[in-house]
Design a protein around this motif. Structure first.
Motif, mmCIF file in Angstrom:
data_model
loop_
_atom_site.group_PDB
_atom_site.id
_atom_site.type_symbol
_atom_site.label_atom_id
_atom_site.label_comp_id
_atom_site.label_asym_id
_atom_site.label_seq_id
_atom_site.Cartn_x
_atom_site.Cartn_y
_atom_site.Cartn_z
ATOM 1 N N PRO A 38 -78.540 -16.643 -7.967
ATOM 2 C CA PRO A 38 -77.655 -16.004 -8.948
ATOM 3 C C PRO A 38 -77.157 -14.632 -8.494
ATOM 4 C CG PRO A 38 -79.553 -16.977 -10.050
ATOM 5 C CD PRO A 38 -79.841 -17.026 -8.576
ATOM 6 N N ALA A 39 -78.045 -13.815 -7.933
ATOM 7 C CA ALA A 39 -77.633 -12.479 -7.494
ATOM 8 C C ALA A 39 -76.661 -12.564 -6.325
ATOM 9 C CB ALA A 39 -78.851 -11.645 -7.105
ATOM 10 N N LEU A 40 -76.916 -13.483 -5.384
ATOM 11 C CA LEU A 40 -76.007 -13.629 -4.253
ATOM 12 C C LEU A 40 -74.641 -14.107 -4.718
ATOM 13 C CD1 LEU A 40 -75.400 -13.607 -1.222
ATOM 14 C CD2 LEU A 40 -76.333 -15.935 -1.096
ATOM 15 N N ALA A 41 -74.616 -15.067 -5.625
ATOM 16 C CA ALA A 41 -73.329 -15.558 -6.131
ATOM 17 C C ALA A 41 -72.547 -14.439 -6.797
ATOM 18 C CB ALA A 41 -73.555 -16.708 -7.104
ATOM 19 N N GLU A 42 -73.223 -13.622 -7.606
ATOM 20 C CA GLU A 42 -72.527 -12.517 -8.277
ATOM 21 C C GLU A 42 -72.021 -11.494 -7.261
ATOM 22 O OE1 GLU A 42 -73.169 -9.336 -11.950
ATOM 23 O OE2 GLU A 42 -74.753 -10.753 -11.433
ATOM 24 N N LEU A 43 -72.835 -11.199 -6.250
ATOM 25 C CA LEU A 43 -72.406 -10.263 -5.201
ATOM 26 C C LEU A 43 -71.134 -10.778 -4.518
ATOM 27 C CD1 LEU A 43 -74.707 -8.627 -2.540
ATOM 28 C CD2 LEU A 43 -72.523 -9.605 -1.897
ATOM 29 N N LEU A 44 -71.116 -12.063 -4.162
ATOM 30 C CA LEU A 44 -69.961 -12.634 -3.462
ATOM 31 C C LEU A 44 -68.716 -12.624 -4.344
ATOM 32 C CD1 LEU A 44 -71.673 -15.660 -1.663
ATOM 33 C CD2 LEU A 44 -71.135 -13.406 -0.710
ATOM 34 N N VAL A 45 -68.894 -12.897 -5.624
ATOM 35 C CA VAL A 45 -67.757 -12.862 -6.546
ATOM 36 C C VAL A 45 -67.176 -11.462 -6.629
ATOM 37 C CG1 VAL A 45 -67.102 -13.032 -8.984
ATOM 38 C CG2 VAL A 45 -68.413 -14.877 -7.913
ATOM 39 N N GLU A 46 -68.026 -10.465 -6.822
ATOM 40 C CA GLU A 46 -67.519 -9.099 -6.952
ATOM 41 C C GLU A 46 -66.922 -8.605 -5.636
ATOM 42 O OE1 GLU A 46 -67.045 -7.586 -9.685
ATOM 43 O OE2 GLU A 46 -68.071 -9.124 -10.862
ATOM 44 N N PHE A 47 -67.526 -8.999 -4.528
ATOM 45 C CA PHE A 47 -66.986 -8.657 -3.216
ATOM 46 C C PHE A 47 -65.564 -9.176 -3.099
ATOM 47 C CE2 PHE A 47 -68.180 -7.805 1.334
ATOM 48 C CZ PHE A 47 -66.969 -8.168 1.903
ATOM 49 N N ALA A 48 -65.374 -10.452 -3.396
ATOM 50 C CA ALA A 48 -64.055 -11.066 -3.226
ATOM 51 C C ALA A 48 -63.043 -10.556 -4.246
ATOM 52 C CB ALA A 48 -64.170 -12.586 -3.311
ATOM 53 N N ASP B 236 -70.937 -21.778 -6.096
ATOM 54 C CA ASP B 236 -70.700 -21.193 -7.416
ATOM 55 C C ASP B 236 -69.662 -20.079 -7.343
ATOM 56 O OD1 ASP B 236 -72.606 -22.925 -8.378
ATOM 57 O OD2 ASP B 236 -74.179 -21.403 -8.603
ATOM 58 N N ALA B 237 -69.809 -19.206 -6.347
ATOM 59 C CA ALA B 237 -68.904 -18.064 -6.236
ATOM 60 C C ALA B 237 -67.484 -18.509 -5.924
ATOM 61 C CB ALA B 237 -69.408 -17.102 -5.154
ATOM 62 N N LEU C 114 -65.629 -20.210 -8.845
ATOM 63 C CA LEU C 114 -65.149 -19.257 -9.849
ATOM 64 C C LEU C 114 -63.956 -18.470 -9.322
ATOM 65 C CD1 LEU C 114 -65.338 -17.759 -12.519
ATOM 66 C CD2 LEU C 114 -67.130 -16.317 -11.521
ATOM 67 N N LEU C 115 -64.033 -18.016 -8.103
ATOM 68 C CA LEU C 115 -62.936 -17.230 -7.536
ATOM 69 C C LEU C 115 -61.640 -18.040 -7.488
ATOM 70 C CD1 LEU C 115 -64.985 -15.571 -4.678
ATOM 71 C CD2 LEU C 115 -63.860 -14.330 -6.542
ATOM 72 N N ARG C 116 -61.742 -19.294 -7.113
ATOM 73 C CA ARG C 116 -60.542 -20.125 -7.062
ATOM 74 C C ARG C 116 -60.009 -20.409 -8.467
ATOM 75 N NH1 ARG C 116 -59.036 -21.394 -2.357
ATOM 76 N NH2 ARG C 116 -57.611 -22.990 -3.158
ATOM 77 N N TYR C 117 -60.898 -20.587 -9.427
ATOM 78 C CA TYR C 117 -60.486 -20.757 -10.818
ATOM 79 C C TYR C 117 -59.721 -19.526 -11.309
ATOM 80 C CZ TYR C 117 -60.860 -21.186 -15.882
ATOM 81 O OH TYR C 117 -60.575 -21.235 -17.237
ATOM 82 N N GLU C 118 -60.141 -18.361 -10.823
ATOM 83 C CA GLU C 118 -59.470 -17.114 -11.207
ATOM 84 C C GLU C 118 -58.162 -16.893 -10.450
ATOM 85 O OE1 GLU C 118 -63.501 -14.536 -12.382
ATOM 86 O OE2 GLU C 118 -62.522 -14.233 -10.438
ATOM 87 N N GLY C 119 -57.825 -17.785 -9.526
ATOM 88 C CA GLY C 119 -56.567 -17.676 -8.804
ATOM 89 C C GLY C 119 -56.630 -16.941 -7.487
ATOM 90 N N ARG C 120 -57.848 -16.688 -6.981
ATOM 91 C CA ARG C 120 -57.996 -15.992 -5.698
ATOM 92 C C ARG C 120 -58.123 -17.014 -4.571
ATOM 93 N NH1 ARG C 120 -60.319 -13.067 -9.727
ATOM 94 N NH2 ARG C 120 -59.773 -10.846 -9.770
ATOM 95 N N ASP C 121 -57.496 -16.749 -3.447
ATOM 96 C CA ASP C 121 -57.482 -17.689 -2.331
ATOM 97 C C ASP C 121 -58.721 -17.464 -1.473
ATOM 98 O OD1 ASP C 121 -56.669 -19.716 -0.715
ATOM 99 O OD2 ASP C 121 -54.993 -18.643 0.196
ATOM 100 N N ALA C 122 -59.862 -17.866 -2.014
ATOM 101 C CA ALA C 122 -61.151 -17.672 -1.356
ATOM 102 C C ALA C 122 -61.776 -19.026 -1.063
ATOM 103 C CB ALA C 122 -62.086 -16.844 -2.233
ATOM 104 N N ALA C 123 -62.515 -19.102 0.039
ATOM 105 C CA ALA C 123 -63.173 -20.341 0.438
ATOM 106 C C ALA C 123 -64.386 -19.995 1.292
ATOM 107 C CB ALA C 123 -62.198 -21.226 1.213
#
Length: 251
Positions: free
Chosen positions: A102-112, A137-138, A141-150
């Motif tokens: 969970p902490a890693l996923a949140e870190l990656l989301v905020e990073f991106a 997970d990260a 969510l990022l792609r759902y938010e419209g960010r071009d992350a993979a």
């Protein structure tokens, strides 16, 4: 190749960019892509350093960026590595630091979320299997938010599981000075599928007192070069194709 791969403290300068202002003044049509190595800090037996996964992810990222420069419509930069991951299965060994999924996923989301304000595209380059759930997970969510992350992982065919022939060979190729060759001892060489029930109950320590799954005594720098090239080639192909699935994994 050498241990300079893991010492990155700032973005590389291939684009002529070394300050925030220079990046801010880059035309929107020339915004860079960003490669983010994601590794771990965990035991890798008595012969490999705690940052083995981070070293490999960073080394692959550096060569990936150089390879992509010649074939992409925009340039790529490599970020400083995320050096802590989800490594709970290794917590039976000293030196391991796990921040959990969970902490890693949140870190990656905020990073991106932050990086995508100026980067055209972002790919997490993973060096540790335990990070996959967080990456899924990260990225979803990022792609759902419209960010071009993979994301994609450093993988090679016929690899053993942990600190064995594969990782030891790659370290002999990219950072030979950190491999303690006087400490090379075979670990548990059973198939990972056979080990998983015990590992789910007690982690890697339940199946290997050394923390090694595989046989590092057969490792060579020559094999490491071949395996490393396979990792890079796979990542180049997936990033160039850029066809993320619903969880952001590049196919």
């Amino acid at each position: 190749m050498n241990s300079a791969y893991h010492r990155r403290v700032a973005f590389p300068n291939e684009l002529g960019i070394s300050t925030s202002r220079q990046l801010q003044n880059t035309p929107s049509t020339q915004r860079p892509g960003l490669i983010v190595p994601v590794g771990s800090t965990e035991q890798h037996g008595p012969h490999l350093p705690l940052d083995t996964d981070t070293r490999i992810a960073t080394a692959v990222s550096d060569v990936l960026a150089a390879r992509l420069q010649a074939c992409e419509d925009f340039s790529w930069m490599v970020a400083p590595a995320v050096a802590y991951g989800a490594s709970g299965e290794h917590e039976g060994f000293s030196g391991t630091i796990s921040i959990g999924t969970p902490a890693l996923a949140e870190l990656l989301v905020e990073f991106a979320r932050s990086a995508c304000r100026w980067a055209a595209r972002l790919v997490f380059l993973n060096g540790h299997g335990g990070n996959v759930a967080a990456l899924r997970d990260a990225a979803a969510l990022l792609r759902y938010e419209g960010r071009d992350a993979a994301w994609c992982s450093c993988v090679a065919r016929d690899s053993d599981a942990h600190a064995g022939h594969t990782e030891t060979s790659v370290l002999l190729h990219i950072s030979p000075e950190v491999v303690r060759q006087d400490e090379l001892v075979p670990g548990n060489r059973a198939p990972l599928t056979d080990l998983m029930p015990a590992m789910r109950r007690g982690g890697v320590a339940a199946v290997s007192s050394l923390g090694v799954l595989g046989d590092p005594t057969t490792a060579t720098a020559e094999d490491g070069g071949r395996i490393f090239a396979e990792m890079v080639d796979g990542c180049v192909e997936r990033v160039r194709r850029w066809t993320p699935d619903r969880e952001g994994m590049l196919r």
